[in-house]
Design a protein around this motif. Sequence first.
Motif, PDB file in Angstrom:
ATOM      1  N   ARG A  75       3.782   7.175   2.175  1.00 11.16           N
ATOM      2  CA  ARG A  75       4.901   6.223   2.252  1.00 11.16           C
ATOM      3  C   ARG A  75       4.595   4.893   1.577  1.00 11.16           C
ATOM      4  N   GLY A  76       3.422   4.771   1.010  1.00 10.62           N
ATOM      5  CA  GLY A  76       3.082   3.555   0.273  1.00 10.62           C
ATOM      6  C   GLY A  76       2.938   2.349   1.186  1.00 10.62           C
ATOM      7  N   GLU A  77       3.477   1.210   0.752  1.00 10.27           N
ATOM      8  CA  GLU A  77       3.326  -0.028   1.529  1.00 10.27           C
ATOM      9  C   GLU A  77       4.017   0.066   2.886  1.00 10.27           C
ATOM     10  N   GLU A  78       5.028   0.908   2.984  1.00 11.78           N
ATOM     11  CA  GLU A  78       5.716   1.079   4.271  1.00 11.78           C
ATOM     12  C   GLU A  78       4.801   1.695   5.323  1.00 11.78           C
ATOM     13  N   GLU A  81       1.096  -0.486   8.035  1.00 13.59           N
ATOM     14  CA  GLU A  81       0.951  -0.850   9.445  1.00 13.59           C
ATOM     15  C   GLU A  81       0.576   0.361  10.291  1.00 13.59           C
ATOM     16  N   THR A  82       1.165   1.509   9.958  1.00 11.44           N
ATOM     17  CA  THR A  82       0.810   2.738  10.674  1.00 11.44           C
ATOM     18  C   THR A  82      -0.667   3.044  10.492  1.00 11.44           C
ATOM     19  N   LEU A  83      -1.173   2.869   9.297  1.00 11.82           N
ATOM     20  CA  LEU A  83      -2.589   3.127   9.029  1.00 11.82           C
ATOM     21  C   LEU A  83      -3.478   2.141   9.788  1.00 11.82           C
ATOM     22  N   PHE A 112      -5.103   0.856   1.273  1.00 11.27           N
ATOM     23  CA  PHE A 112      -5.355  -0.579   1.161  1.00 11.27           C
ATOM     24  C   PHE A 112      -5.734  -0.970  -0.267  1.00 11.27           C
ATOM     25  N   VAL A 113      -6.527  -0.133  -0.928  1.00  9.34           N
ATOM     26  CA  VAL A 113      -6.882  -0.405  -2.326  1.00  9.34           C
ATOM     27  C   VAL A 113      -5.633  -0.388  -3.202  1.00  9.34           C
ATOM     28  N   ARG A 114      -4.777   0.614  -2.996  1.00 11.38           N
ATOM     29  CA  ARG A 114      -3.539   0.697  -3.785  1.00 11.38           C
ATOM     30  C   ARG A 114      -2.667  -0.532  -3.585  1.00 11.38           C
ATOM     31  N   ALA A 115      -2.708  -1.098  -2.383  1.00  8.26           N
ATOM     32  CA  ALA A 115      -1.878  -2.270  -2.073  1.00  8.26           C
ATOM     33  C   ALA A 115      -2.567  -3.571  -2.471  1.00  8.26           C
TER      34      ALA A 115
END
Length: 313
Positions: A75-78, A81-83, A112-115
């Motif tokens: 789900r990407g950045e969405e 928080e779940t992670l 986190f790296v992707r974000a």
Amino acid sequence: MTSTDLYFIKQQFTLGAYPALISLPFPDSSSSDYVPALLYKVRAHLALGDTASALALVPSDTENVALRAAAALARGEEGLETLRDLCVEIEGDEDSDEWETEMVKVLAGTAFVRAGEIEEALETLGGEGKAGDEPAALLSMIYLSLARPALAQKVLAPALKANPDALVLQLAESAISLVTGSQGTSGEPYAPALSFYNEQVANPSISSAALLVGRAVVRILRGELSPAQSDLEEAESILTRAKCERGTSDMLAAMVVAIGLTGDKKGEADELWSRLSTQHPSHPLVADIGTKELLFDECATKYDVPPRAIAVK
């Protein structure tokens, strides 16, 4: 994580044979291999950029923390928080399975790296105690991306000492060799990386375009352009047979470099660049060149080109 079938699935994933892995049948749903196999299939779809297929595989009511983490990554950045919540959950659960805990950390660290949350990724992967194989490999790759090869090697060394046969650690070690130009014991440049890729490409049970692209990159760095192009053509053939256009980005990028360095195939290089920039506009090479083009244009506006000099007789 000990059965022969599951080892093969993990091997396919680690060595980048994503289309082949996706096509493998699932173990019986009552088997202890089922959830790990499902997770590797989900991750294979994510590696190819197919988030819809990845999410479709994860049961909406699953309580497995690793599968929930994979869905959050999709789900990407969405899903960040779940992670974060899952990382807290596994830390507070003394009965949690070690493999599931490692998978949650790896998937969260990847997200986190992707974000761009590099510090958070390092904290997630570098907690107390000895890092497992995948967390150590990912942690070393993050340090490598930060131009800290010494730290990358420092993280990887104890994991390799504990489990020298782990493919994911050997793959990370070969990446460090590419960055540092390590010669190993042979004295030849990039020898450790070339040795790893030669061994894995020769494995008849693996058909991986990623391995061939990796070896092609090593050969480009060694100035062996013709063998590199042969590897890339074979990689393209594998992806074409698998009808996997999503997996062509790194292959096309390497082809652009290999063909461009030959110096006499500008038209072919331009065509490959057009394919890469059109089909994969977010690829790091495309983004980097785009940034440099904008910077060049910006600098060019600050200078006036003087009139052409005319010789006076």
